[in-house]
Motif scaffolding. Structure first.
Motif, PDB file in Angstrom:
ATOM      1  N   LEU A  69       0.934  -1.152  -0.091  1.00 60.32           N
ATOM      2  CA  LEU A  69       0.074   0.118   0.034  1.00 60.32           C
ATOM      3  C   LEU A  69       0.904   1.275   0.046  1.00 60.32           C
ATOM      4  O   LEU A  69       0.848   2.265  -0.722  1.00 60.32           O
ATOM      5  CB  LEU A  69      -0.855  -0.028   1.276  1.00 60.32           C
ATOM      6  CG  LEU A  69      -1.921   1.517   1.467  1.00 60.32           C
ATOM      7  CD1 LEU A  69      -2.669   1.615   0.360  1.00 60.32           C
ATOM      8  CD2 LEU A  69      -2.483   1.236   2.823  1.00 60.32           C
ATOM      9  N   LEU A  70       1.901   1.383   0.896  1.00 59.09           N
ATOM     10  CA  LEU A  70       2.669   2.304   0.917  1.00 59.09           C
ATOM     11  C   LEU A  70       3.629   2.584  -0.450  1.00 59.09           C
ATOM     12  O   LEU A  70       3.904   3.992  -0.703  1.00 59.09           O
ATOM     13  CB  LEU A  70       3.778   2.046   2.215  1.00 59.09           C
ATOM     14  CG  LEU A  70       2.965   2.407   3.394  1.00 59.09           C
ATOM     15  CD1 LEU A  70       4.182   1.881   4.491  1.00 59.09           C
ATOM     16  CD2 LEU A  70       2.567   3.600   3.731  1.00 59.09           C
ATOM     17  N   GLN A  71       3.980   1.464  -0.947  1.00 54.73           N
ATOM     18  CA  GLN A  71       4.373   1.689  -2.327  1.00 54.73           C
ATOM     19  C   GLN A  71       3.667   2.625  -3.468  1.00 54.73           C
ATOM     20  O   GLN A  71       3.969   3.458  -4.101  1.00 54.73           O
ATOM     21  CB  GLN A  71       4.949   0.530  -3.070  1.00 54.73           C
ATOM     22  CG  GLN A  71       5.813  -0.389  -2.267  1.00 54.73           C
ATOM     23  CD  GLN A  71       6.787   0.325  -1.501  1.00 54.73           C
ATOM     24  OE1 GLN A  71       7.467   1.124  -2.300  1.00 54.73           O
ATOM     25  NE2 GLN A  71       7.161  -0.008  -0.217  1.00 54.73           N
ATOM     26  N   LYS A 160      10.312   1.124  -6.268  1.00 52.84           N
ATOM     27  CA  LYS A 160       8.877   0.819  -5.803  1.00 52.84           C
ATOM     28  C   LYS A 160       8.332  -0.662  -6.377  1.00 52.84           C
ATOM     29  O   LYS A 160       7.657  -1.121  -5.859  1.00 52.84           O
ATOM     30  CB  LYS A 160       7.808   2.009  -6.056  1.00 52.84           C
ATOM     31  CG  LYS A 160       8.183   3.104  -4.943  1.00 52.84           C
ATOM     32  CD  LYS A 160       7.090   4.059  -5.345  1.00 52.84           C
ATOM     33  CE  LYS A 160       6.973   5.388  -4.376  1.00 52.84           C
ATOM     34  NZ  LYS A 160       6.336   4.914  -3.188  1.00 52.84           N
ATOM     35  N   ALA A 161       8.767  -0.605  -7.623  1.00 46.97           N
ATOM     36  CA  ALA A 161       8.323  -1.628  -8.483  1.00 46.97           C
ATOM     37  C   ALA A 161       8.946  -3.268  -7.814  1.00 46.97           C
ATOM     38  O   ALA A 161       8.158  -3.998  -7.816  1.00 46.97           O
ATOM     39  CB  ALA A 161       8.813  -1.549  -9.762  1.00 46.97           C
ATOM     40  N   VAL A 162      10.177  -2.831  -7.512  1.00 47.78           N
ATOM     41  CA  VAL A 162      10.921  -4.050  -6.815  1.00 47.78           C
ATOM     42  C   VAL A 162      10.108  -4.498  -5.375  1.00 47.78           C
ATOM     43  O   VAL A 162      10.059  -5.669  -5.269  1.00 47.78           O
ATOM     44  CB  VAL A 162      12.480  -3.891  -6.763  1.00 47.78           C
ATOM     45  CG1 VAL A 162      13.147  -5.045  -5.896  1.00 47.78           C
ATOM     46  CG2 VAL A 162      13.306  -3.815  -7.770  1.00 47.78           C
ATOM     47  N   VAL A 166       8.201  -8.154  -4.401  1.00 42.42           N
ATOM     48  CA  VAL A 166       8.530  -8.716  -3.558  1.00 42.42           C
ATOM     49  C   VAL A 166       7.563  -8.802  -2.507  1.00 42.42           C
ATOM     50  O   VAL A 166       7.088 -10.028  -2.163  1.00 42.42           O
ATOM     51  CB  VAL A 166       9.473  -8.224  -2.888  1.00 42.42           C
ATOM     52  CG1 VAL A 166       9.891  -8.809  -1.380  1.00 42.42           C
ATOM     53  CG2 VAL A 166      10.828  -8.199  -3.615  1.00 42.42           C
ATOM     54  N   SER A 167       6.596  -7.538  -2.099  1.00 39.76           N
ATOM     55  CA  SER A 167       5.447  -7.859  -1.307  1.00 39.76           C
ATOM     56  C   SER A 167       4.386  -8.745  -1.837  1.00 39.76           C
ATOM     57  O   SER A 167       3.940  -9.461  -1.235  1.00 39.76           O
ATOM     58  CB  SER A 167       4.806  -6.501  -0.991  1.00 39.76           C
ATOM     59  OG  SER A 167       5.888  -5.700  -0.427  1.00 39.76           O
ATOM     60  N   ILE A 168       4.111  -8.635  -2.990  1.00 32.11           N
ATOM     61  CA  ILE A 168       3.180  -9.316  -3.856  1.00 32.11           C
ATOM     62  C   ILE A 168       3.381 -10.830  -3.623  1.00 32.11           C
ATOM     63  O   ILE A 168       2.567 -11.836  -3.467  1.00 32.11           O
ATOM     64  CB  ILE A 168       2.780  -8.866  -5.182  1.00 32.11           C
ATOM     65  CG1 ILE A 168       2.101  -7.576  -5.213  1.00 32.11           C
ATOM     66  CG2 ILE A 168       1.982  -9.803  -5.960  1.00 32.11           C
ATOM     67  CD1 ILE A 168       1.924  -6.764  -6.561  1.00 32.11           C
ATOM     68  N   LEU A 169       4.973 -11.169  -3.856  1.00 31.80           N
ATOM     69  CA  LEU A 169       5.227 -12.570  -3.823  1.00 31.80           C
ATOM     70  C   LEU A 169       4.944 -13.202  -2.625  1.00 31.80           C
ATOM     71  O   LEU A 169       4.558 -14.466  -2.559  1.00 31.80           O
ATOM     72  CB  LEU A 169       6.802 -12.567  -4.175  1.00 31.80           C
ATOM     73  CG  LEU A 169       7.417 -14.024  -4.334  1.00 31.80           C
ATOM     74  CD1 LEU A 169       6.886 -14.837  -5.413  1.00 31.80           C
ATOM     75  CD2 LEU A 169       8.965 -13.655  -4.601  1.00 31.80           C
TER      76      LEU A 169
END
Length: 557
Positions: A69-71, A160-162, A166-169
């Motif tokens: 969310l913060l990204q 942010k993309a990275v 990682v968060s989604i993974l």
């Protein structure tokens, strides 16, 4: 530049936006939500190392979700604004979730918006101040010492993309691994998400304004326009006068009339009352229960938006010819009394029963009732419905809800930080508030007993109950689907004068047969109208306590 500003600038530590967001995500996801994780741990199907892995996976999912969310919303120019907002909202909501077991829902937001200053002040305590210093002020102070490093837009987007990937993974992988367990837990405990701060407060606030907030300028919907009083064959010179007492935060299991071991009803137990032992409330908070019980809608079909601009029980009684009066010692009638007389308590009574903050003991209702009756004209032939709205056992400052002669149970919890009191102290404090309510209700009945100008009746029922530490919960307002009985099982009782009993023998006999039946707030609207001899097509006979046994009475005859 001022010296203090220069010193602060020297103390500032440079940090990347990615680091800032990750630290904030860990604070929001992990530090503020130990109450949620404790609940998850109780519900986990595993033991030992598997339990720890499941709990760890849950922590990572929550932290990763906040990080994702913060990204999306947190950039160099907006990072500290959103961080401050989340820390303040999350820190305060976490106090009520973690310390009091309160679940933040749209109903709780409604309670917050409709409370008054006196009730809000009762929530403040040393514990809350210390909590605020640690979980709100301290992180804000640390945040002030951090300086977010300047980076090119391209570099920020890449990072942010990275981080988002990682968060989604992590989220997808862990939810997939434990999907069956999460599905089972959240299917049975849908309101668990309301324990996660600060999303609980933000989501519930948005939901409140979308679904529950009153809409302005909606036309008033008439209801029960055919209401009329059915006159008896031999009209009585004594009209009916019914006093309806709406209790506050009283639970049935703390009434000795219902089998509670401690004698909390020393005065009522000596009176000829009808005690109904199996009654449930419409909601778990005043803002829901009060409008619901007067609306004419049953709990399962209750439409709050409609209730806000439709006539209710008091309007119908007034249309039928009753003089309807509301006397309040709480935070208002939540719209139910807007179109009837609202008695203004004399200043002399306020000086007698109220403290410096304006908070009044419930005996002000007894004196107000006496004053109201004293000022009725001697040749008054009108029938009356008088509603008294108690302060009752409103928490968390239970020690304020009674006075010394009615505090038999000691030691008491003399603090509004009730989670810091022992179970014995807390229960004694709450039980003493019930003893005082017992005294107030008895005094109201004695006042009615002495009045011979009317057929007098009395009906008491609470708006909802209260949790005092059972299952780790305090106060009230839990979602109805998961609320413990302490919050939904309420006391209800009636009393009728000899004149009323003589002239309405079938009514009283009918009610006496139902003292152990399963009843609810759904029964108030139709049954009270029937008691007042008011007929209208909007009465649902299935919930009318008098209609339920009228056929049986006729068959006996």
């Amino acid at each position: 530049m001022p010296t203090s500003f220069l010193k602060l600038k020297k103390l500032q530590k440079t940090i990347t936006l990615m680091q800032f967001n990750l630290i904030l995500a860990i604070w929001l996801g992990l530090v503020l939500n130990f109450g949620f994780f404790e609940k998850i741990n109780q519900l986990t199907p595993y033991q030992g190392i598997k339990s720890m892995l499941f709990l760890g996976a849950t922590v990572i999912v929550i932290v990763a979700t906040y990080n994702l969310l913060l990204q999306l919303i947190s950039w160099k120019w907006s990072a500290k604004f959103f961080a401050s907002l989340f820390v303040i909202i999350g820190g305060l909501s976490a106090y009520f979730v973690n310390s009091l077991g309160v679940i933040i829902t749209p109903d709780q937001i409604q309670n917050l918006l409709q409370t008054d200053v006196r009730e809000a002040k009762d929530l403040w305590s040393i514990r809350l101040i210390i909590w605020t210093l640690i979980f709100v002020i301290s992180p804000l102070a640390v945040m002030a010492t951090l300086k977010i490093e300047k980076e090119s837009l391209q570099k920020q987007i890449l990072k942010k993309a990275v981080m988002s990937s990682v968060s989604i993974l992590f989220i997808v992988t862990l939810l997939f691994c434990f999907y069956v367990d999460y599905a089972a837990i959240f299917r049975e405990h849908r309101d668990l998400k309301s324990m996660i701060s600060p999303q609980n407060t933000i989501a519930s606030t948005l939901s409140y304004y979308k679904k529950k907030s009153p809409k302005e300028k909606l036309p008033l919907v008439s209801y029960g326009e055919d209401a009329h009083v059915v006159q008896p064959a031999q009209p009585s010179k004594q009209p009916k006068l019914m006093v309806l007492v709406v209790g506050e935060t009283a639970r049935a299991e703390s009434f000795s009339l219902n089998g509670y071991a401690k004698n909390t009803n020393p005065e009522l137990s000596k009176l000829n009352i009808i005690n109904f032992s199996q009654v449930s409330s419409c909601g778990t908070a005043t803002a829901v229960s009060l409008p619901c019980m007067f609306s004419g809608m049953i709990r399962k079909d209750y439409d709050e938006k409609l209730a806000n601009h439709r006539e209710g029980l008091l309007d119908i009684a007034q249309r039928a010819g009753y003089k309807v009066t509301w006397i309040d010692n709480n935070s208002g009638c939540k719209g139910t009394c807007d179109r009837v007389e609202q008695y203004q308590i004399p200043q002399a009574l306020k000086q007698k029963w109220c403290d410096a903050s304006g908070e009044c003991l419930d005996e002000i209702l007894v004196d107000s009732l006496r004053d109201y009756l004293k000022n009725l004209q001697k040749n008054d032939t009108a029938s009356h419905l008088i509603v008294l709205h108690q302060m009752g056992s409103h928490g968390p400052a239970y020690f304020k809800r009674s006075k010394a002669p009615y505090q038999p149970f000691q030691p008491m919890c003399n603090s509004n930080a009730i989670q810091g009191c022992s179970t014995t102290e807390l229960h004694n404090s709450y039980d003493n508030s019930i003893v005082y309510t017992d005294h107030v209700l008895s005094q109201i009945i004695q006042t009615l007993k002495q009045n011979t100008d009317y057929q007098t009746g009395f009906w008491y029922l609470s708006d909802h109950g209260e949790s005092t530490g059972e299952h780790g919960l305090y106060l009230h307002g839990a979602p109805y689907s998961m609320a413990p009985t302490q919050q939904t099982h309420i006391p209800m009782l009636m009393w009728f004068s000899e004149t009323w009993q003589l002239k309405n023998a079938e009514q009283v006999a009918c009610l006496n047969t139902q003292s152990k039946q399963i009843l609810s707030h759904d029964n108030l609207f139709p049954s009270l109208l029937s008691l007042l001899d008011i007929k209208t097509q909007v009465i649902e006979s299935k919930n009318d306590m008098l209609k339920d046994c009228s056929h049986a009475l006729k068959n006996k005859v």
